[in-house]
Scaffold this motif. Structure first.
Motif, PDB file in Angstrom:
ATOM      1  N   GLY A   1       0.822  -1.213   0.000  1.00 41.80           N
ATOM      2  CA  GLY A   1       0.000   0.000   0.000  1.00 41.80           C
ATOM      3  C   GLY A   1       0.849   1.252   0.000  1.00 41.80           C
ATOM      4  N   LEU A   2       1.927   1.209   0.759  1.00 40.90           N
ATOM      5  CA  LEU A   2       2.847   2.344   0.807  1.00 40.90           C
ATOM      6  C   LEU A   2       3.472   2.602  -0.559  1.00 40.90           C
ATOM      7  N   LEU A   3       3.911   1.537  -1.213  1.00 42.31           N
ATOM      8  CA  LEU A   3       4.522   1.672  -2.533  1.00 42.31           C
ATOM      9  C   LEU A   3       3.525   2.225  -3.552  1.00 42.31           C
ATOM     10  N   LEU A   4       2.296   1.713  -3.532  1.00 46.08           N
ATOM     11  CA  LEU A   4       1.282   2.213  -4.460  1.00 46.08           C
ATOM     12  C   LEU A   4       0.959   3.682  -4.201  1.00 46.08           C
ATOM     13  N   ALA A   5       0.871   4.065  -2.937  1.00 44.50           N
ATOM     14  CA  ALA A   5       0.578   5.464  -2.606  1.00 44.50           C
ATOM     15  C   ALA A   5       1.709   6.391  -3.047  1.00 44.50           C
ATOM     16  N   VAL A   6       2.949   5.970  -2.838  1.00 45.02           N
ATOM     17  CA  VAL A   6       4.092   6.793  -3.251  1.00 45.02           C
ATOM     18  C   VAL A   6       4.130   6.933  -4.767  1.00 45.02           C
ATOM     19  N   ILE A   7       3.887   5.830  -5.477  1.00 47.09           N
ATOM     20  CA  ILE A   7       3.886   5.892  -6.947  1.00 47.09           C
ATOM     21  C   ILE A   7       2.762   6.805  -7.437  1.00 47.09           C
ATOM     22  N   ALA A   8       1.570   6.684  -6.828  1.00 48.67           N
ATOM     23  CA  ALA A   8       0.446   7.536  -7.232  1.00 48.67           C
ATOM     24  C   ALA A   8       0.759   9.009  -6.979  1.00 48.67           C
ATOM     25  N   LEU A   9       1.353   9.304  -5.845  1.00 51.84           N
ATOM     26  CA  LEU A   9       1.694  10.697  -5.549  1.00 51.84           C
ATOM     27  C   LEU A   9       2.782  11.221  -6.484  1.00 51.84           C
TER      28      LEU A   9
ATOM     29  N   THR B   1       2.360  14.713   2.154  1.00 52.43           N
ATOM     30  CA  THR B   1       1.936  13.313   2.240  1.00 52.43           C
ATOM     31  C   THR B   1       3.052  12.386   1.793  1.00 52.43           C
ATOM     32  N   LEU B   2       3.739  12.762   0.750  1.00 51.56           N
ATOM     33  CA  LEU B   2       4.862  11.958   0.269  1.00 51.56           C
ATOM     34  C   LEU B   2       5.940  11.849   1.342  1.00 51.56           C
ATOM     35  N   CYS B   3       6.254  12.947   1.982  1.00 58.04           N
ATOM     36  CA  CYS B   3       7.246  12.931   3.062  1.00 58.04           C
ATOM     37  C   CYS B   3       6.774  12.084   4.236  1.00 58.04           C
ATOM     38  N   ALA B   4       5.500  12.184   4.584  1.00 56.45           N
ATOM     39  CA  ALA B   4       4.971  11.412   5.706  1.00 56.45           C
ATOM     40  C   ALA B   4       5.007   9.918   5.417  1.00 56.45           C
ATOM     41  N   LEU B   5       4.674   9.541   4.200  1.00 49.37           N
ATOM     42  CA  LEU B   5       4.699   8.116   3.851  1.00 49.37           C
ATOM     43  C   LEU B   5       6.116   7.554   3.919  1.00 49.37           C
ATOM     44  N   ILE B   6       7.064   8.279   3.384  1.00 48.92           N
ATOM     45  CA  ILE B   6       8.451   7.818   3.414  1.00 48.92           C
ATOM     46  C   ILE B   6       8.983   7.836   4.848  1.00 48.92           C
ATOM     47  N   ALA B   7       8.577   8.823   5.632  1.00 52.09           N
ATOM     48  CA  ALA B   7       9.027   8.910   7.028  1.00 52.09           C
ATOM     49  C   ALA B   7       8.497   7.761   7.868  1.00 52.09           C
ATOM     50  N   SER B   8       7.328   7.206   7.508  1.00 55.69           N
ATOM     51  CA  SER B   8       6.815   6.081   8.285  1.00 55.69           C
ATOM     52  C   SER B   8       7.752   4.882   8.201  1.00 55.69           C
ATOM     53  N   VAL B   9       8.362   4.665   7.059  1.00 57.54           N
ATOM     54  CA  VAL B   9       9.342   3.586   6.932  1.00 57.54           C
ATOM     55  C   VAL B   9      10.606   3.931   7.711  1.00 57.54           C
ATOM     56  N   THR B  10      10.968   5.190   7.711  1.00 58.06           N
ATOM     57  CA  THR B  10      12.152   5.628   8.443  1.00 58.06           C
ATOM     58  C   THR B  10      11.983   5.390   9.939  1.00 58.06           C
ATOM     59  N   VAL B  11      10.793   5.646  10.462  1.00 59.18           N
ATOM     60  CA  VAL B  11      10.540   5.427  11.889  1.00 59.18           C
ATOM     61  C   VAL B  11      10.672   3.954  12.236  1.00 59.18           C
ATOM     62  N   ILE B  12      10.108   3.087  11.410  1.00 57.31           N
ATOM     63  CA  ILE B  12      10.194   1.650  11.663  1.00 57.31           C
ATOM     64  C   ILE B  12      11.646   1.185  11.588  1.00 57.31           C
ATOM     65  N   ALA B  13      12.380   1.652  10.596  1.00 55.86           N
ATOM     66  CA  ALA B  13      13.777   1.249  10.445  1.00 55.86           C
ATOM     67  C   ALA B  13      14.620   1.764  11.605  1.00 55.86           C
ATOM     68  N   ALA B  14      14.375   2.981  12.055  1.00 54.90           N
ATOM     69  CA  ALA B  14      15.131   3.535  13.176  1.00 54.90           C
ATOM     70  C   ALA B  14      14.842   2.766  14.459  1.00 54.90           C
ATOM     71  N   ARG B  15      13.587   2.368  14.656  1.00 52.71           N
ATOM     72  CA  ARG B  15      13.225   1.578  15.844  1.00 52.71           C
ATOM     73  C   ARG B  15      13.946   0.233  15.824  1.00 52.71           C
ATOM     74  N   SER B  16      13.957  -0.425  14.693  1.00 59.96           N
ATOM     75  CA  SER B  16      14.643  -1.716  14.576  1.00 59.96           C
ATOM     76  C   SER B  16      16.136  -1.557  14.816  1.00 59.96           C
ATOM     77  N   PHE B  17      16.726  -0.559  14.190  1.00 55.53           N
ATOM     78  CA  PHE B  17      18.167  -0.354  14.335  1.00 55.53           C
ATOM     79  C   PHE B  17      18.535  -0.021  15.778  1.00 55.53           C
ATOM     80  N   SER B  18      17.776   0.869  16.416  1.00 57.06           N
ATOM     81  CA  SER B  18      18.113   1.236  17.795  1.00 57.06           C
ATOM     82  C   SER B  18      17.935   0.055  18.740  1.00 57.06           C
ATOM     83  N   SER B  19      16.943  -0.772  18.491  1.00 59.16           N
ATOM     84  CA  SER B  19      16.744  -1.955  19.329  1.00 59.16           C
ATOM     85  C   SER B  19      17.913  -2.922  19.181  1.00 59.16           C
ATOM     86  N   MET B  20      18.378  -3.124  17.962  1.00 64.08           N
ATOM     87  CA  MET B  20      19.495  -4.047  17.736  1.00 64.08           C
ATOM     88  C   MET B  20      20.799  -3.502  18.313  1.00 64.08           C
TER      89      MET B  20
END
Length: 135
Positions: free
Chosen positions: A46-54, A71-90
């Protein structure tokens, strides 16, 4: 200056609002539980489709409607938040000395069979003491 302060306060509020989790987010958890999950793939698709549509509509409408870029920045930032959480946990687990189980670790049955073949089994552990009585 004020916008930087506002952004900083927004990040602080976001971090403070996230609930604490007890799951140790290791690479094994990501590979074995997160990536095979259908909800993960639905979110990423869904994220990929939304980014492509935008991006397709950005040349035509972005100069009139600032929400396209936001909206484009917010969608891309949502992946950044998840990646940062994973990286900081590791990284946190690495500094705490967490070591994942070895790939060639033996199972409990093979350990029991090996210990019985080499000698008597170890004595059972003593039960924990009862909790103190409260009056």
């Amino acid at each position: 200056s004020r916008s930087l302060l506002g952004a900083f306060l927004g990040v602080v509020l976001l971090v403070l609002g996230v609930p604490q989790t007890v799951v140790k987010l290791t690479d094994e958890v990501v590979v074995s539980e997160v990536l095979p999950s259908p909800s993960c793939w639905a979110y990423l698709s869904g994220l990929l489709l939304a980014v492509i549509a935008l991006l397709c509509g950005a040349k035509r409408h972005a100069h009139k409607h600032p929400l396209y870029n936001l909206t484009l920045c917010a969608l891309i930032a949502s992946v950044t938040v998840i990646a940062a959480r994973s990286f900081s946990s590791m990284v946190t687990l690495a500094f705490q000395g967490y070591a994942p189980p070895a790939a060639n670790a033996t199972t409990d049955d093979s350990v029991a069979n090996a210990s019985s073949a080499s000698g008597p089994p170890p004595p059972p552990l003593a039960p924990p003491p009862p909790p103190p009585a409260s009056y």
